[in-house]
Design an enzyme around this catalytic site. Structure first.
Site, short mmCIF file in Angstrom:
data_model
loop_
_atom_site.label_atom_id
_atom_site.label_comp_id
_atom_site.label_asym_id
_atom_site.label_seq_id
_atom_site.Cartn_x
_atom_site.Cartn_y
_atom_site.Cartn_z
N ASP A 56 0.83 -1.28 -0.12
CA ASP A 56 0.05 -0.02 0.00
C ASP A 56 0.98 1.23 -0.02
OD1 ASP A 56 -2.29 1.41 0.18
OD2 ASP A 56 -2.62 1.36 2.27
N ASP A 91 -3.86 -2.00 5.31
CA ASP A 91 -4.14 -1.45 6.86
C ASP A 91 -5.71 -1.38 6.86
OD1 ASP A 91 -4.46 0.66 5.17
OD2 ASP A 91 -3.26 2.05 6.29
N ASP A 96 -8.48 -4.04 2.53
CA ASP A 96 -7.30 -4.84 2.39
C ASP A 96 -7.48 -6.32 2.69
OD1 ASP A 96 -5.85 -2.65 1.19
OD2 ASP A 96 -5.42 -2.15 3.20
#
Length: 916
Positions: free
Chosen positions: A344, A652, A656
């Site tokens: 990410d 996070d 996800d």
């Protein structure tokens, strides 16, 4: 009514397989489809009917296996089969103590696996908790505060700053609403909402007329109609993806399973050969069967599962020291096999703190140094790289950003944070870096009145007192330019504003991924006591532009470089905008496709057009993916795995979860990560830092190296023991070692000798070599040849000395004790050779792992007990030895050490010459 509603709504996304795009409908059309008035809401009767149709606004927990079944499945592994077979064999032999010890190992392994698996089930619990909240609704024309689980499609809900959306909502009214959707989409900046429909193919982050369950209103207020509840919300769909994600085997479990299956067949085959040969020689079936059992006991590496578990546990503790908490033991080794890391952007590769990096004021461009909210850095002229020269336009541009601002920069516990909007916070920091303290500015020019930011107008304006009353305005470039006619020059003079030139400057800043705000001012009459939109419609003086971005972590830049050197691809998968993602990726050093000299970011909208095969090809050559939805993240991970990639995925947010679970190793953020992300992951970073992943990969490689060393060390003993039994059967002699003596050797050496290899330091250049190929076996050709060499040497030494002792008149017990001790001593010497599988002893440092020598000392001490203590003689049928017998045994050990050392040196030099 119920029948009508069911017929009417059965085609909607809450019921049918076809997903209705509520974001593409006008608000009035959505209300009509759901048969509700925005002013009156639903009646109690309608609510009851819809609850019967749709159920509660909660997520359906996945049907779980019982705790007993999950525990029993821990025994469903090839290595465990071997240990269970060992237990049965030792019980059959009457060695109940050994059987109890082996089964205890199996039981402890099962408990560890059961506990680790139970933690993963917390992901669903975390999702359920995200739905338990209160909601303000209109029912029967009255506002009510109800449990969010009671919501149904068609309910009219009110939300305001600080509220979580209790379900998926189509907005019908809003006022200056901004929503933090980072947990769902990954976008770092709050999204400004409106009620206008968008195209049906817009991704989640672009559906501005929608409010999604579990996202948070950060500013403003609004009203909307519930269009999806429970499992049918976007968060609910993510849960279904998590439930459906395939549980993958790790490279280690795959290789050990393959190795164990091979070993099982070899053991069974050799045992069958021994049994048949014994029968052909005319021996009784009972005696022959006991010999076959002895062969099986010798060939089974009882200590291997124990060593694997303990070595992985030690790896866990090492990684914890490097800020990586491992939730599943096998994840330690998986990291060492990783060849793709999908990361990410926000908070992992970047600081997650908006920072002003570029300023254009008075026809001059400036760069701002320093990262994050810490007010340390300087404003420097870009052209000359000098410190700030006098520029009235720059001074007022920075002051405007500080004064026309509702946020605050504060220091708490040694850490600088922003109370309010991160974008406004970045303006406070840039002003502070130029020496403009907010408190002092407000004393000199106290605020009299303000126009708060409204999405309709795209600006905020403030009126200030002081020596001269001033109006400061900040907002979108379009809104500020529209109201400005002149521009302030560095010397304080005014000139006509060239809007085309400003737009070019904005375009250049935006191409770097910067979010650009514009600033203007106007002198106000001394009697002015309030400000309205009519006061700033035109005639403002343009001050300049400030461009900001969430900057990359400096340590992440270095970590990405190290990963690339180690042959690991790093890919960015983010919900942020493509330009921003590409700009950050370029700064970090990610490779990939380029267009017009700039890194190309593939968007979720473009991914939607690709079939699975096309996606595999695109995923392999692209390094930046932007505006990606949860299901697309999952598709990307699967596409990479289809190319035999070992994928590590960071995340996070709630969005996800599916990709984290599908990845070979899911990595969640410990600080900003949601409970859902942590629950679906294999590893949690306590500092949310990409550099910790690089450190964990290094530790993972070290763990696999040491596991391989243990396997290469232990197998020749099992091979030698098996060959001993086979040789005795072929020659028709008595067994050189008894089954109980073999068990003694296997269990004591595994613990006292083999486990010392777990403390072997990482070898030089461990992060300079490429990842191991996914299909590469644990034992390479060279290691297999070395295993055969050492196994044969152990056979020759043990059988040879056994025969020699019998010829010298020694008793069977005495000769068997010699053969057993030969195996132990040769393992001690061979352990020194296994400290590195490639490098000679002198290159790794003779005393760099003192645990090896402690282990050898302990093992020799226990073997002395085996030889000389009467109780042990009775238990293991051993016998005391004379000094010359002991010296001959150590002589054999020294010969083995020298032969293997020579073999290693020859192979080491040969491999180096091949590389040259």
């Amino acid at each position: 009514m119920n029948a009508v509603l069911e017929k009417k709504v059965s085609r909607e996304p809450t019921q049918g397989k076809e997903q209705r795009s509520w974001h593409s409908l006008e608000a009035e059309e959505a209300l009509e489809l759901l048969q509700v008035s925005p002013h009156r809401g639903l009646s109690e009767e309608e609510v009851a009917q819809r609850q019967a149709l749709y159920g509660r606004n909660s997520m359906t927990p996945k049907e779980q296996q019982s705790a007993f079944v999950r525990f029993m499945l821990q025994f469903h592994q090839p290595l465990i089969y071997i240990l269970l077979a060992s237990t049965v064999v030792t019980i059959f032999l009457g060695e109940y103590t050994d059987a109890a010890v082996i089964f205890a190992v199996v039981f402890v392994n099962a408990i560890i696996g059961f506990v680790q698996e139970s933690k993963a089930l917390e992901a669903i619990d975390a999702l359920s908790k995200s739905m338990t909240s209160r909601a303000q609704v209109i029912r029967n024309g009255k506002k009510q505060n109800i449990d969010a689980q009671e919501l149904v499609p068609g309910d009219i809900v009110h939300v305001q700053s600080g509220d979580k959306f209790p379900a998926d909502v189509r907005l019908v009214q809003e006022r200056d609403m901004q929503v933090d959707e980072s947990a769902l989409t990954g976008e770092s900046v709050a999204v400004e909402k409106n009620v206008l429909p968008v195209a049906a193919d817009h991704v989640l982050g672009d559906r501005l007329c929608m409010g999604f369950s579990s996202t948070v209103v950060t500013y403003g207020q609004g009203k909307g109609v519930v269009v999806a509840t429970g499992d049918r919300t976007e968060v609910g769909k993510i849960q279904q993806s998590i439930d459906g994600a395939q549980e993958l085997e790790t490279p280690l479990t795959k290789k050990i399973k393959a190795f164990s299956h091979l070993l099982l067949w070899v053991i069974l085959g050799l045992s069958l050969i021994v049994f048949v040969v014994g029968l052909l020689r005319g021996e009784s079936a009972g005696d022959t069967f006991m010999v076959a059992v002895a062969l099986a006991v010798g060939a089974i590496p009882e200590g291997l599962p124990v060593a694997v578990t303990i070595m992985l546990a030690l790896g866990v503790s090492k990684m914890a020291a490097r800020r990586a908490i491992i939730r599943q033991l096998v994840a330690v080794e998986t990291l060492g096999s990783t060849n793709v890391i999908c990361s990410d952007k926000t908070g992992t590769l970047t600081e997650n703190q908006m920072t002003v990096q570029r300023i254009v004021a008075g026809d001059k461009a400036y760069k701002v140094t320093g990262l994050g909210y810490r007010p340390e850095g300087e404003v420097q002229e870009e052209a000359q790289k000098l410190y700030l020269s006098p520029n009235k336009a720059l001074e007022l541009c920075l002051k405007a950003g500080s004064l026309c601002n509702d946020s605050a920069l504060v220091e708490k516990e040694g850490k600088w944070i922003i109370e309010g909007d991160p974008t406004e916070g970045a303006l406070l920091v840039s002003a502070h870096k130029a020496g403009f303290d907010r408190a002092r500015l407000e004393q000199e020019q106290p605020r009299i009145d303000a126009i708060p930011f409204e999405s309709e107008y795209q600006y905020m304006a403030t009126l200030h007192g002081g020596d001269q009353r001033m109006i400061y305005l900040k907002g979108s470039v379009e809104a500020v330019l529209e109201r400005s006619s002149k521009v302030l020059q560095p010397d304080g003079k005014l000139s006509l504003l060239n809007k085309e030139e400003v737009e070019k400057q904005v375009e250049a800043m935006a191409s770097e991924g910067l979010r650009v705000l514009a600033f203007a001012m106007a002198e106000a009459p001394a009697v002015m006591s309030g400000i309205g939109h009519q006061d700033i419609t035109s005639g403002l003086v343009f001050l300049g532009l400030q461009g900001m971005i969430d900057p990359p972590r400096q340590e992440a830049v270095e970590a990405v470089k190290l990963c690339q050197q180690a042959g690991i691809e790093v890919k960015m998968i983010t919900g942020d905008h493509a330009i921003t993602a590409a700009a950050i990726a370029s700064q970090i050093g990610l490779g990939g496709q380029q267009q017009n000299g700039k890194l190309l970011a593939l968007t979720g909208k473009e991914l939607q057009q690709l079939n699975d095969r096309e996606l595999e090809e695109v995923a392999a050559r692209t390094s930046v993916f932007a505006r990606v939805s949860p299901d697309q993240k999952l598709r990307l991970v699967k596409a990479l795995q289809a190319r035999d990639k070992v994928v590590a995925m960071t995340g996070d947010g709630v969005n996800d979860g599916p990709a984290l679970k599908q990845a070979n190793i899911g990595i969640a953020m410990g600080i900003t990560g949601t409970d859902v992300a942590k629950g679906a992951s294999d590893m949690v970073l306590t500092d949310d830092n990409f550099s910790s992943i690089e450190g964990a990969v290094e530790e993972g490689r070290g763990v696999f190296d040491n596991l391989t060393k243990f396997i290469v060390w232990t197998l020749p003993t099992n091979l030698g023991e098996g060959l001993l039994i086979l040789m005795a059967v072929m020659l028709g002699t008595q067994l050189p070692v008894q089954p109980v003596q073999i068990l003694w050797v296997n269990m004591t050496t595994a613990v006292l000798l083999g486990l010392t290899l777990a403390f072997e330091p990482k070898e030089p250049g461990i992060m300079s070599r490429p990842p191991r190929p996914a299909g590469e076996p644990i034992l390479t050709h060279d290691l297999i040849m070395r295993t055969l060499l050492v196994g044969v040497l152990m056979l020759i030494a043990a059988f040879g000395l056994y025969v020699y002792e019998r010829q010298q008149g020694a008793s069977v017990a005495e000769a068997q004790t010699v053969a057993t001790t030969v195996l132990v001593v040769l393992e001690c010497f061979y352990l020194l050779n296994c400290r590195s599988l490639v490098r000679p002893m002198q290159q790794i440092g003779f005393f760099s792992n003192m645990w090896v020598f402690y282990g050898i000392g302990a093992m020799l001490g226990f073997q002395a007990l085996f030889i000389y203590v009467p109780f042990m003689n009775t238990l293991f049928n051993s016998s005391p030895l004379e000094l010359m017998q002991v010296l001959r045994i150590f002589g054999a050990g020294l010969v083995l050490f020298l032969i293997v050392t020579i073999e290693k040196n020859i192979r080491y030099r040969s491999n180096r010459n091949k590389k040259v």
